[in-house]
Enzyme design. Structure first.
Site, mmCIF file in Angstrom:
data_model
loop_
_atom_site.group_PDB
_atom_site.id
_atom_site.type_symbol
_atom_site.label_atom_id
_atom_site.label_comp_id
_atom_site.label_asym_id
_atom_site.label_seq_id
_atom_site.Cartn_x
_atom_site.Cartn_y
_atom_site.Cartn_z
ATOM 1 N N GLY A 19 70.559 44.693 56.495
ATOM 2 C CA GLY A 19 69.902 45.866 55.957
ATOM 3 C C GLY A 19 69.064 45.502 54.754
ATOM 4 O O GLY A 19 69.018 44.337 54.340
ATOM 5 N N MET A 21 69.572 46.246 51.707
ATOM 6 C CA MET A 21 70.388 45.935 50.542
ATOM 7 C C MET A 21 71.052 44.577 50.632
ATOM 8 O O MET A 21 71.291 43.918 49.629
ATOM 9 C CB MET A 21 71.472 47.012 50.369
ATOM 10 C CG MET A 21 70.930 48.414 50.217
ATOM 11 S SD MET A 21 70.083 48.651 48.659
ATOM 12 C CE MET A 21 71.444 48.465 47.525
ATOM 13 N N VAL A 24 75.913 41.956 56.283
ATOM 14 C CA VAL A 24 77.351 41.969 56.553
ATOM 15 C C VAL A 24 77.661 40.752 57.421
ATOM 16 O O VAL A 24 77.099 40.588 58.505
ATOM 17 C CB VAL A 24 77.780 43.263 57.275
ATOM 18 C CG1 VAL A 24 79.285 43.239 57.537
ATOM 19 C CG2 VAL A 24 77.412 44.482 56.441
ATOM 20 N N LYS A 39 80.808 42.300 53.250
ATOM 21 C CA LYS A 39 79.637 43.145 52.990
ATOM 22 C C LYS A 39 78.997 42.663 51.696
ATOM 23 O O LYS A 39 79.661 42.563 50.661
ATOM 24 C CB LYS A 39 80.052 44.607 52.875
ATOM 25 C CG LYS A 39 78.882 45.557 52.616
ATOM 26 C CD LYS A 39 79.346 46.977 52.360
ATOM 27 C CE LYS A 39 79.881 47.635 53.603
ATOM 28 N NZ LYS A 39 80.139 49.092 53.378
ATOM 29 N N ASP A 137 81.516 61.557 53.419
ATOM 30 C CA ASP A 137 80.553 61.251 54.487
ATOM 31 C C ASP A 137 81.276 60.956 55.802
ATOM 32 O O ASP A 137 80.982 59.968 56.474
ATOM 33 C CB ASP A 137 79.667 60.073 54.087
ATOM 34 C CG ASP A 137 78.395 59.987 54.942
ATOM 35 O OD1 ASP A 137 78.004 61.020 55.532
ATOM 36 O OD2 ASP A 137 77.806 58.894 55.029
#
Length: 477
Positions: A19, A21, A24, A39, A137
């Site tokens: 991703g 950011m 993983v 992560k 969430d």
């Protein structure tokens, strides 16, 4: 991009996802000798903002939130670490699929699977809430389901930690369709936003689609103003009215009108009794078999020419025995017990195989041990009463050293009614209500009081638990 060979003590063995950011990774813990998921986030993005409002701050928030909990239905976090370029979280590696992937194949799972998944989700949230953590969430993409049917809650990145002052948290963090009305309108939020999200998830599995659909703006309006059609009224859903009131309460617009806790929500669902429903043994979908990948969720068709029917006997097994095993398992997995037991009985031809197979579906060693105690008590009750696998001999003898005779013979026992009552009371604290049956049947076999005690003590295995039970039994009533 170039991937590191290791992070901290963990050698990197693969990439699980990427991703903006970070990445993983799949890695290996050389100390505990187990695979882990790592992560990562680029260290340059890690700031000092502890408000939880920035995306980067959620990374540390996840480690802080989950690190304080230990539950079989929550993905465990082992360690937070940093090296020169990367901050990372080492967490439990889970073999399985997201519930979102599963529902993509079958939007409306069988009722037994829905109850099993909801029970595990609400148990996990109950643990989180007791630790002052609200997930905020809950949605199918944040729920993992293992090959054995065990649900794992993940991604606590936007969790609210009750005891930490997070002054700049925006209430509108979440996923449209699963966010509660108070999250949209900026009112104060508490743990009941997770009740709402779990209710939305339940509704979606019951009818095949979320309760609120459309564009982000449309969903927001519907969440705040509209009430979804009750599940039993949705065309083609075929769900019983039992769920209508439960869903309505979980999705109530005002928090005070919802279940006060996820434990209360869980208890309401636990009242659903599937024992009188048509046999669903052929429709188990989420639970896989030993060493077999989990099948896609959906109805598994029976072999050609074999009709579905309710209460169909399992060839080679005594129905009474299986029913007692179902009752023993039900206290751990709820209504799903019937399906699990009948599936295992079709695969395994003996008690040992049945027991081992059922233990695979229990998430912790403690629950497995408790189930084994109840299982042993169940099979003993059937054994001493002459029950057995269909087609096998009904003549049984006591274990070596106990004396006795075949189960069908009357034995002149010297065990007094007072001792039987005492033994029942003591054993009940170890294996539950079935104790009275076990003691009564075992008393027929025992020639002496001590033989009765030893026979009953065998139902809790070896070690300290057995010694404790024996001591309690030998204590004068």
């Amino acid at each position: 991009m170039t991937h590191p060979e290791r992070l901290g003590k963990y050698p990197i063995t693969g990439v699980l996802g990427k991703g903006a950011m970070g990445v993983v990774y799949k890695a290996f813990d050389p100390v505990i000798n187990r695979p882990v998921a790592i992560k990562t986030i680029h260290k340059a993005l890690i700031g000092q903002d502890l408000s939880g409002s920035s995306t980067t701050a959620r990374f540390k928030n996840e480690a802080r939130a989950v690190g304080r909990m230990a539950h079989p239905n929550i993905v465990a976090i082992y360690e937070y670490g940093e090296d020169d370029n990367t901050a990372y979280i080492a967490m439990e590696y889970v073999e399985g699929r997201t519930l979102s992937q599963i529902l993509g194949g079958t939007p409306r799972p069988p009722e037994c699977d829905i109850l099993m998944l909801m029970d595990q989700l609400l148990a996990a949230l109950d643990c989180a809430h007791k630790h002052g953590v609200w997930h905020r969430d809950i949605k199918p993409a944040n729920l993992l389901v293992t090959n054995a049917g065990q649900l794992k809650v993940t991604d606590f990145g936007i969790a609210r930690i009750e005891s930490v002052v997070l002054t700049q948290i925006t209430s509108t963090i979440g996923t449209p369709g699963y966010m509660a009305p108070e999250q949209y309108i900026g009112e104060g939020v508490d743990h009941r936003i997770d009740v709402f999200a779990a209710g939305a998830l339940l509704y979606g599995m019951l009818v095949g689609h979320p309760p609120f659909q459309g564009s982000a703006e449309s969903v927001m309006y519907k969440v705040v103003n509209d009430h979804p059609v009750p599940p039993s009224k949705v065309p083609d859903a075929g769900r019983p009215e039992f769920y209508d009131a439960i869903v309505a309460r979980a999705l109530a617009k005002k928090p005070e009108q919802r279940y006060a806790s996820v434990a209360e929500f869980r208890a309401a669902l636990a009242k659903r009794d599937l024992s009188a429903e048509p046999d669903t043994s052929e429709t188990t979908v989420i639970i896989g078999h030993h060493n077999t990948p989990a099948p896609a969720v959906g109805v598994l068709e029976p072999p050609s020419g074999v009709p579905r029917s309710g209460g169909t006997p399992v060839p080679g097994w005594d129905a009474a025995t299986l029913h007692q095993v179902e009752l023993a398992l039900a206290s751990f997995v709820g209504p799903m017990a019937k399906v699990m037991v009948r599936q295992a009985a079709r695969v395994h031809a003996d008690i040992a195989g049945l027991k081992a197979s059922l233990c695979e579906h229990l998430p912790s060693d403690q629950e497995r041990q408790r189930f084994l105690v109840k299982f042993s008590a169940t099979t003993l009750a059937n054994h001493v009463s002459g029950g057995s696998r269909a087609g096998s001999s009904t003549s049984h003898t006591l274990p070596s050293g106990h004396g006795g005779s075949s189960a069908g013979q009357a034995v002149g026992s010297s065990v007094s009614p007072e001792i039987v009552a005492h033994a029942s009371k003591v054993l009940t604290s170890h294996i539950g209500p079935i104790a009275s049956i076990v003691v009564k049947k075992a008393a027929v076999k025992a020639r002496t009081q001590e033989q009765l005690f030893v026979l009953l003590a065998e139902q809790v295995g070896e070690g300290a638990e057995r010694d404790k039970l024996l001591a309690a039994l030998r204590k004068k009533p």
